[in-house]
Design a protein around this motif. Structure first.
Motif, PDB file in Angstrom:
ATOM      1  N   TYR A 138       0.843  -1.189   0.000  1.00 45.40           N
ATOM      2  CA  TYR A 138       0.000   0.000   0.000  1.00 45.40           C
ATOM      3  C   TYR A 138       0.877   1.237   0.000  1.00 45.40           C
ATOM      4  CZ  TYR A 138      -3.296   3.592   1.438  1.00 45.40           C
ATOM      5  OH  TYR A 138      -4.039   4.733   1.489  1.00 45.40           O
ATOM      6  N   ASP A 139       0.532   2.177  -0.842  1.00 48.45           N
ATOM      7  CA  ASP A 139       1.222   3.466  -0.894  1.00 48.45           C
ATOM      8  C   ASP A 139       0.121   4.513  -1.030  1.00 48.45           C
ATOM      9  OD1 ASP A 139       2.490   5.781  -1.510  1.00 48.45           O
ATOM     10  OD2 ASP A 139       3.837   4.912  -3.002  1.00 48.45           O
ATOM     11  N   ARG A 140      -0.020   5.333  -0.006  1.00 54.64           N
ATOM     12  CA  ARG A 140      -1.143   6.272   0.000  1.00 54.64           C
ATOM     13  C   ARG A 140      -1.082   7.226  -1.194  1.00 54.64           C
ATOM     14  NH1 ARG A 140      -5.094   7.831   3.713  1.00 54.64           N
ATOM     15  NH2 ARG A 140      -5.852   9.952   3.442  1.00 54.64           N
ATOM     16  N   SER A 141       0.116   7.577  -1.593  1.00 53.95           N
ATOM     17  CA  SER A 141       0.226   8.528  -2.701  1.00 53.95           C
ATOM     18  C   SER A 141      -0.276   7.922  -4.006  1.00 53.95           C
ATOM     19  CB  SER A 141       1.671   8.985  -2.843  1.00 53.95           C
ATOM     20  OG  SER A 141       2.468   7.886  -3.250  1.00 53.95           O
ATOM     21  N   LYS A 142      -0.402   6.582  -4.029  1.00 56.46           N
ATOM     22  CA  LYS A 142      -0.920   5.962  -5.259  1.00 56.46           C
ATOM     23  C   LYS A 142      -2.295   5.341  -5.032  1.00 56.46           C
ATOM     24  CE  LYS A 142       3.690   5.019  -6.893  1.00 56.46           C
ATOM     25  NZ  LYS A 142       4.768   4.073  -6.629  1.00 56.46           N
ATOM     26  N   ASP A 143      -2.889   5.611  -3.879  1.00 58.07           N
ATOM     27  CA  ASP A 143      -4.195   5.007  -3.559  1.00 58.07           C
ATOM     28  C   ASP A 143      -5.267   5.662  -4.425  1.00 58.07           C
ATOM     29  OD1 ASP A 143      -6.621   4.274  -2.497  1.00 58.07           O
ATOM     30  OD2 ASP A 143      -5.946   4.362  -0.411  1.00 58.07           O
ATOM     31  N   PRO A 144      -5.874   4.910  -5.339  1.00 56.53           N
ATOM     32  CA  PRO A 144      -6.837   5.543  -6.257  1.00 56.53           C
ATOM     33  C   PRO A 144      -8.023   6.163  -5.526  1.00 56.53           C
ATOM     34  CG  PRO A 144      -6.910   3.154  -6.427  1.00 56.53           C
ATOM     35  CD  PRO A 144      -5.743   3.476  -5.567  1.00 56.53           C
ATOM     36  N   ARG A 145      -8.428   5.548  -4.442  1.00 59.69           N
ATOM     37  CA  ARG A 145      -9.607   6.087  -3.768  1.00 59.69           C
ATOM     38  C   ARG A 145      -9.269   7.382  -3.021  1.00 59.69           C
ATOM     39  NH1 ARG A 145     -13.921   2.803  -4.122  1.00 59.69           N
ATOM     40  NH2 ARG A 145     -12.507   1.084  -4.423  1.00 59.69           N
ATOM     41  N   VAL A 146      -8.088   7.423  -2.453  1.00 61.46           N
ATOM     42  CA  VAL A 146      -7.672   8.673  -1.814  1.00 61.46           C
ATOM     43  C   VAL A 146      -7.561   9.766  -2.864  1.00 61.46           C
ATOM     44  CG1 VAL A 146      -5.766   9.827  -0.630  1.00 61.46           C
ATOM     45  CG2 VAL A 146      -6.526   7.587   0.138  1.00 61.46           C
ATOM     46  N   LYS A 147      -7.032   9.384  -4.037  1.00 61.39           N
ATOM     47  CA  LYS A 147      -6.931  10.366  -5.121  1.00 61.39           C
ATOM     48  C   LYS A 147      -8.313  10.860  -5.511  1.00 61.39           C
ATOM     49  CE  LYS A 147      -2.741   9.208  -7.611  1.00 61.39           C
ATOM     50  NZ  LYS A 147      -2.251   8.413  -8.738  1.00 61.39           N
TER      51      LYS A 147
END
Lengths: 433, 409, 399
Positions: free
Chosen positions: A409-418
């Motif tokens: 998991y990488d938050r900077s690449k999390d599609p939902r966070v984006k």
């Protein structure tokens, strides 16, 4: 119980990593376990295992480096018990010991995605509370394409629920007792016939040379439970059900873990001596701040059940609500995040270290994985989360999650966070708007 | 931090009688203080007398007869202000549903001020709550501002009829769709049943009020008209609940059309419109950010409040009505999780909220002359493990927790 | 003794003659509570024309026997205890659904009297519990349900009827999603609209609703407002204050938390029968109210299937929880009479009042007490069966 769980653990453990993979998590504030913090330390992970931890470690040239400077590195959370990510939580009959959540697990469920975002490394998924004997649970990591890939332990214990159905408590208990006694009787009968066969063979009364019958596989899991080979996870919905749970455990003496409904703290005095004597771990409900209405005066107050158990000197695991489960959907995202749950417990008066342990080391040992996960220590499996700040700071989010040495998991690449951040200028930016 | 709390505990032990109705001046010192703007500052003392803050400053001398409270190792903020709640309202009857247009209904008339909800809000540091009628009507009625504790119950209502609640979107029309077996002459067969019908009701009510103003010359118009005219004349704020992008734009259109003093409520999709809202100068009382679901197909985003604040929109926070939100301070913390700076988050639940609700001369800051509504926290208030140790409302100690417990890190 | 034996033999005949007779009567008991605070040992009541004409005390040795010469008959109940007949201020005995109108919530012109059925078997049941008069009242399901009727129920006598009070309700059972109001807020708003409307116009311009509500303003017609929760109680008290209503509250289940407001208002409170599971603070409420100087009455007598008298259980529980017995007796006699402005007729055994008398084996709040006989307007309504119930002796003919 630890022994009984680790044996299958070794058998079923699967590693999806390529060999000779080295990962270095560099420069973060590292909380090794609830009591120890190491500043600006580096963690070396090899083949999914933690190899070394130290301040001035030499990082091998072929290592992948994750810079965690200014960040907070700690063991990934462990959920002692939950019922998310399943197609359905329960079969619609009361006694189903032969079922396993393995067959119901949906690896692409939003539940596991949410779990990764919340920093969970290990989840214990069991059948729900609607069946008297619901079936076997499974310990898994929230990552993988198939249930087998996700599994840490494919058989992690038997779910028993004291949540009475329409027939009331008496009938419900009778159902459990009948199932237990039925399994024991069937086994007795099986043994008797086998003995008779052996005698017949000795006397030459039969032409068969081998005893071919196998014991009823539908009953076998119950027998394993009663023989102490697997653990019973007993759900106790309310304080009134505590005496029944104690009686059940006294009579059948199977290794037990109690999952306590949110008013069971009222029976803490009753539970404490028994639980202490039998070393039964406790798993608490996700409602950490509970509003209690006095039936006599009508006055309301806020109770913190973990605090009640902590005051009794009992150890417990904390849990979270499930946001995307089919049932028990959480009204607020805060109940889904262990950090916020720990915050609630701390507000209620539970020491921080205690609350931290309730999501790391303690569930690890409850699940028989105390020597594999829940801590950052050499030889432990690398289940590590990297937070942007200390866990109780409001800014703190999970930036990276490393499971068995692999960054999943990488938050900077999390599609939902984006999707859920950043400004949209017009409604046309989004397909569904 | 444990050590630093010892003086606090001692001072409580030594001076056990902090009861209601204290008369001698009180000097709070030693804590880190958030006055309502800017970051926490060290070394500020607060002098309280007669229910008001008399002075805030460095090294204030204690007047004669003043009690001194050493609060080293604690954090002080003004009492928090919740922008929209249903505290003390009987659920599910927080609306008069026999008509869509009930602007004259005052929430203060059906309020249970003794409800334990107020106490729970108080224990989360909230000292002022705006109680608003429910959102099932187009015109729900008039909000009221209440102190959550202290003083005789009637006196806790400190500003009645602060705002007129209007709800846009599908919610007011929902009850009008006849369910199976509904009577054809019942209210279930009424307009509006659509979003545009809702807007039509708003227009009609405002236009009729204007018309009535002229025809009622010399005579006093009825109460509903009086309230609508007060809204049109900017005497009270108009709080419009709008969640989706489309409803927010509609709210802006209506505000232009009737020149309203608009405050947007919930505004879940406001991330679309940050600069429009900033340019128009309309404040927002934002929906609780930790609640993952919202009505009217709005999509709660993680950083809506952060974006609004960044664009210069005045944002207050609310725990809302039946949304399952956390305590207000935790909702502010959740906004911080979504990127809002800490200071902004604290302002959103103190000084900015007071400005949005038009009571900045009474509450929301620690400044001379304002109500002595003060919260002493065990840790920085936005930290997840922090909790109020002492709460004062108008100088009265209304909540106190002497024991230490976990401090949170 | 001989006279007693004779009386026993001729009892059936005598009783039938008593039931329809309106002849003058001397009633003797061991003790009587004339009013809640006024006890008289060995009293004799002279009853004529349905009224208590005179009250006197016998000598200790039984030698003097007042009124023996004036009365046509003498009823002697030995050591029994007499109290005034009970008055139930809010009685809802009527066929289901009769005591409220569904379409409208404001129906102040309805009269509960019109739902009165004198031939219901329930009335006799009420007599057996010591209840001689009631207010048949609209129930809680309307904002202003209509006028309650004061009456002495039963087939033998039902002419005493009058407007007692206007029944209003702010409770949840009044709310109905198909009409106005659907909320407490709306209820207050609706009443305010009506009352303010009355003030803003002149009587000729009043609509029928305004005309019916107008007598309540400025303390004219008594209003009984049902209010249970704290918010309802406050709303009721605010309305009472604002429109200067002569009012009493009914229910007040959460009154323990609103003592300050109730004390400040000082209006009487009528408590419903306790539920068997009533919490302690509900049981203690009558005592607390009485201590605060608020007049307390009990209501809600009904013919439940257990055959218990709810007024008496209310008295019993309230006394157990601190209410003085005299206040408990007042709660079912003098206080309701006072609320109805009928103190000159009912609620006590004083000279000039209606001869509504209950005769008990002990004080009525004693759980062991049995009701021996009930007289209403001088007529024996009911008498307990069994030989130890009464000792009746008569002397016919005035000399």
């Amino acid at each position: 119980m630890a022994r009984s769980l680790t044996i299958p653990a070794l058998l079923f453990c699967t590693t999806v990593l390529p060999s000779q993979d080295i990962l270095a998590i560099k420069g973060g504030t590292v909380r090794l376990d609830p009591l120890t913090i190491l500043e600006k330390a580096t963690i070396l992970i090899k083949d999914g295992r933690i190899e070394k931890i130290g301040k001035d470690l030499e990082i091998p040239w072929n290592a992948k480096v994750l810079d965690a400077s200014g960040k907070y590195v700690m063991p990934a959370w462990i959920l002692a018990q939950g019922s998310g990510g399943l197609d359905r939580e329960n079969e619609n009959m009361p006694v189903t010991p032969y079922l396993s959540v393995l067959d119901s697990l949906d690896p692409v469920s939003l539940y596991f995605e949410t779990a990764r975002r919340a920093g969970f490394g290990v989840l214990h998924i069991t059948p729900g509370n609607n069946c008297a004997i619901g079936g076997q649970g499974m310990v898994l990591k929230p990552y993988g394409k198939t249930p087998e890939q996700m599994a840490l332990l494919e058989r992690a214990g038997m779910k028993i629920s004291l949540q009475a159905g329409s027939g009331g408590r008496t009938k419900h208990l009778a159902t459990i007792l009948k199932a237990f006694e039925g399994a024991l009787l069937a086994k007795q009968d099986f043994d008797r016939r086998k003995k008779e066969f052996e005698e017949e063979k000795k006397n030459g009364a039969t032409t068969k040379t081998e005893w071919e019958e196998v014991f009823d596989p539908l009953q076998q899991p119950l027998l394993d439970l009663l023989d102490g080979k697997i653990t019973g996870f007993v759900y106790i919905p309310s304080a009134a059900d505590v005496p029944a749970a104690i009686k059940l455990c006294r009579k059948y003496r199977f290794p037990a873990v109690f999952i306590l409904g949110n008013d069971c703290y009222k029976a803490a005095d009753l539970l404490a001596p028994f639980v202490r004597k039998r070393k039964i771990p406790l798993i608490l409900d996700w409602q950490i701040e509970r509003i209690e209405t006095d039936p006599v005066t009508g006055k309301k107050k806020i109770v913190c059940p973990p605090k009640v158990f902590a005051d009794k000197g009992l150890e417990f695991c904390l849990t979270t609500a499930s946001v995307s489960g089919r049932f028990r959907s959480s009204p607020s995202l805060a109940y889904v995040l262990p950090q916020w749950q720990i915050g609630a417990a701390v507000r209620g008066g539970v020491p921080f270290e205690e609350a931290l342990a309730a999501f790391t080391t303690r569930p690890a040992s409850v699940l028989g994985l105390g020597d594999r996960v829940g801590k950052i220590a050499p030889g432990f499996d690398a289940y590590i989360q990297v937070l942007s700040a200390a866990p109780l700071e409001p800014e703190s989010v999970v930036e990276y999650l490393i499971l068995e040495g692999k960054q999943v998991y990488d938050r900077s690449k999390d599609p939902r966070v984006k999707y859920l951040t950043g400004r949209k200028t017009t409604a046309n930016d989004e397909g569904n708007h | 931090m444990i050590h630093s709390k010892i003086p606090l505990v001692l001072s409580i032990l030594l001076a056990p009688a902090f009861l209601h109705g204290q008369t001698s001046p009180l000097l709070l010192r030693g804590a880190r203080v958030f006055t309502g703007e800017g970051p926490f500052r060290e070394g500020l003392s607060i002098l309280v007398d007669g229910g008001k803050i008399r002075a805030v400053g460095k090294d204030l001398p204690a007047p004669k007869g003043a009690r001194i409270l050493d609060l080293e190792g604690t954090w002080i903020t003004p009492g928090l202000i919740d922008g929209n709640t249903s505290l003390g309202l009987p659920s599910p009857h927080e609306n008069e549903e026999s008509s869509e247009v009930t602007p004259q209904i005052k929430v203060s008339e059906g309020l249970d001020l003794g409800s334990a909800d107020f106490r729970f809000a108080l224990h989360g540091g909230v000292t002022t709550a705006c109680v608003s009628p429910g959102g099932k009507n187009v015109f729900g009625g008039l909000d009221v501002l209440v102190k959550t504790a202290g003083g005789p119950e009637g006196a806790r209502i400190f500003k009645d009829a602060v705002g007129l609640r209007i709800t846009l979107g599908t919610m007011p029309g929902m009850g009008n769709l006849a369910f199976r077996g509904g009577r054809s002459d019942s209210m279930y067969f009424r307009r509006p049943t659509t979003r545009m019908g809702t807007i039509w009701e708003i227009r009609r009510a405002f236009y009729e009020a204007q018309k009535n103003r002229e025809s009622f010359t010399g005579k006093e118009p009825d109460r509903a008209t009086r309230v609508l005219l007060a809204a049109l004349d900017h005497k009270i704020m108009v709080r419009m609940t709008a969640r989706s992008d489309a409803d927010l734009r509609t709210a802006l259109r209506l505000a232009r059309e009737f020149k309203l003093r608009l405050v947007l409520d919930e505004a879940v999709d406001a991330y679309y419109l940050c600069d429009v809202l900033a340019a128009a100068g309309f404040p927002v009382i934002a929906a609780p950010p930790s609640v993952p679901q919202a009505g009217d197909q709005a999509t709660p985003h993680l950083d809506t409040i952060a974006l609004l604040a960044k664009a210069g929109v005045k944002v207050a926070l609310q725990t809302g009505q039946g949304l399952g939100a956390q305590a207000l301070i935790r909702e502010a913390a959740f906004a911080v999780r979504g990127g809002l700076p800490r200071t902004k988050a604290l302002e959103a639940v103190t000084s900015v909220a007071a400005e949005v609700l038009g009571v900045e001369d009474r509450v929301g800051r620690l400044a001379k002359g304002l109500d002595a509504d003060i919260v002493v926290w065990s840790a920085p208030p936005l930290r997840l493990g922090s909790r109020p140790l002492r709460i004062y409302i108008e100088g009265n100690l209304v909540h106190s927790e002497a024991s230490g417990g976990g401090s949170g890190r | 003794m001989k006279a007693g034996a004779v009386a026993f033999l001729v009892l059936p005949f005598l009783l039938t003659s008593l039931l329809d007779a309106q002849r003058s009567l001397a009633l003797r008991v061991g003790r009587a509570w004339l009013g809640p605070d006024q006890k008289l040992e060995r009293p004799v009541f002279l009853i004529d024309g349905g009224k208590i004409v005179d009250v006197a005390q016998r000598g200790k040795d039984g030698s003097s026997s007042p009124f023996a010469s004036q009365a046509e008959r003498v009823l002697d109940f030995g050591e029994a205890v007499a109290t005034a007949g009970f008055l139930d201020l809010q009685n809802l005995t009527a066929p289901p659904g009769e005591l409220h109108e569904r379409v409208e919530s404001l129906t102040p012109r309805l009269r509960a009297e019109d739902a009165y059925d004198p031939f219901l078997p329930s009335w006799k049941e009420l007599w057996r519990r010591g209840v001689t008069s009631i207010c048949l009242s609209p129930d809680d399901q309307n904002l202003a349900g209509g006028l309650a009727a004061f009456l002495k129920p039963g087939p033998t006598e039902w002419k005493a009827r009058e407007e007692a009070f206007l029944k209003m309700s702010l409770t949840r059972s009044m709310l109905n999603r198909e009409r106005r109001p659907t909320s407490l807020l709306g209820a207050v708003d609706y009443l305010r609209e009506v009352f303010e409307g009355i003030g803003r116009t002149e009587p000729p311009a009043w609509d029928p609703l305004q005309r019916a509500m107008a007598p309540c303003l400025e303390g004219g017609r008594t209003v009984g407002i049902a209010a249970s929760t704290r918010a309802e109680i406050r709303a009721a008290l605010n309305l009472v204050k604002e429109f200067r209503l002569r009012a009493f509250l009914i229910g007040v289940e959460e009154g323990a938390d609103e003592m300050e407001a109730l004390r400040a208002a000082g209006i009487p409170v009528v408590l419903r029968a306790f539920a068997p599971s009533a919490p302690k603070r509900a049981l203690e409420l009558p005592a607390r109210l009485a201590k605060a100087g608020i007049p307390v009455a009990f209501c809600g007598e009904s013919t439940d299937r257990y055959g218990l008298s709810r007024l008496r259980t209310s008295m019993y529980f309230a006394i157990r929880n601190g209410l003085p017995p005299s206040k408990a007796l007042a709660a079912v006699t003098s206080v309701p009479a006072e609320i109805l402005k009928l103190k000159d007729r009912v609620g006590g055994l004083f000279k000039g009042r209606d001869a509504d008398v209950c005769i008990w084996s002990r004080a009525p709040w004693d759980p062991r007490a049995r009701l021996l006989a009930v007289l209403r307007d001088g007529t024996l309504l009911w008498k307990a069966p069994g030989k130890d119930a009464t000792k009746v002796s008569t002397r016919t003919g005035a000399r």
